[in-house]
Design a protein around this motif. Structure first.
Motif, PDB file in Angstrom:
ATOM      1  N   LEU A  65      -3.119 -88.852  99.996  1.00  0.00           N
ATOM      2  CA  LEU A  65      -2.879 -90.276 100.206  1.00  0.00           C
ATOM      3  C   LEU A  65      -1.432 -90.515 100.645  1.00  0.00           C
ATOM      4  CD1 LEU A  65      -3.872 -93.207 100.067  1.00  0.00           C
ATOM      5  CD2 LEU A  65      -3.263 -93.193  97.634  1.00  0.00           C
ATOM      6  N   ALA A  66      -0.502 -89.865  99.980  1.00  0.00           N
ATOM      7  CA  ALA A  66       0.912 -90.034 100.328  1.00  0.00           C
ATOM      8  C   ALA A  66       1.197 -89.523 101.743  1.00  0.00           C
ATOM      9  CB  ALA A  66       1.794 -89.311  99.310  1.00  0.00           C
ATOM     10  N   ALA A  67       0.610 -88.397 102.115  1.00  0.00           N
ATOM     11  CA  ALA A  67       0.809 -87.863 103.461  1.00  0.00           C
ATOM     12  C   ALA A  67       0.224 -88.817 104.504  1.00  0.00           C
ATOM     13  CB  ALA A  67       0.156 -86.490 103.581  1.00  0.00           C
ATOM     14  N   TRP A  68      -0.930 -89.363 104.234  1.00  0.00           N
ATOM     15  CA  TRP A  68      -1.577 -90.311 105.140  1.00  0.00           C
ATOM     16  C   TRP A  68      -0.717 -91.561 105.305  1.00  0.00           C
ATOM     17  CZ3 TRP A  68      -4.361 -95.032 104.084  1.00  0.00           C
ATOM     18  CH2 TRP A  68      -5.142 -95.490 105.146  1.00  0.00           C
ATOM     19  N   LEU A  69      -0.224 -92.088 104.186  1.00  0.00           N
ATOM     20  CA  LEU A  69       0.614 -93.281 104.234  1.00  0.00           C
ATOM     21  C   LEU A  69       1.951 -93.002 104.916  1.00  0.00           C
ATOM     22  CD1 LEU A  69      -0.101 -94.744 100.697  1.00  0.00           C
ATOM     23  CD2 LEU A  69      -0.782 -95.745 102.890  1.00  0.00           C
ATOM     24  N   ALA A  70       2.505 -91.807 104.716  1.00  0.00           N
ATOM     25  CA  ALA A  70       3.775 -91.453 105.351  1.00  0.00           C
ATOM     26  C   ALA A  70       3.650 -91.434 106.872  1.00  0.00           C
ATOM     27  CB  ALA A  70       4.259 -90.098 104.836  1.00  0.00           C
ATOM     28  N   ASP A  71       2.449 -91.213 107.376  1.00  0.00           N
ATOM     29  CA  ASP A  71       2.221 -91.229 108.826  1.00  0.00           C
ATOM     30  C   ASP A  71       2.115 -92.641 109.388  1.00  0.00           C
ATOM     31  OD1 ASP A  71       2.272 -88.482 109.068  1.00  0.00           O
ATOM     32  OD2 ASP A  71       0.093 -88.247 108.966  1.00  0.00           O
TER      33      ASP A  71
END
Length: 106
Positions: free
Chosen positions: A98-104
């Motif tokens: 989730l954090a990686a997705w949001l960071a994008d």
């Protein structure tokens, strides 16, 4: 002679059995990364909206411009500013995905 042949066949069989197998964690992590939007839908959409536009929570459409992946992980885990903590609700791989997705989101 038969013993050597048998031993060679066993070694060959063991070697081939390991070819092409992915570690189970890698497969699971890949699946979880693909499911980051689903994780968002299950845990975040009620406050941050179906387009990340905000509502009860802030607009996070471009959150990746403001926070790093590590900062997002901490924010999701600990909560803050009215946001509840999700460290118990999310598995570690779900949290990271989730954090990686949001960071994008930039």
């Amino acid at each position: 002679m038969k013993m050597r042949l048998l031993l060679a066949l066993m070694v060959l069989a063991l070697s081939l059995s390991a070819c092409g197998n992915k570690p189970q964690n890698e497969t699971h992590t890949t699946a979880v990364k693909a499911d980051a939007p689903k994780i968002y839908q299950n845990f975040c959409i009620s406050c941050h909206g179906n387009q990340l536009q905000g509502g009860q929570g802030p607009n996070i459409q471009k959150v990746g411009e403001r926070l790093t992946e590590e900062e997002l992980i901490k924010r999701i885990q600990k909560g803050g500013g009215g946001m509840p903590p999700f460290q118990v609700a999310l598995k570690e791989d779900e949290l990271k995905a989730l954090a990686a997705w949001l960071a994008d989101m930039k």
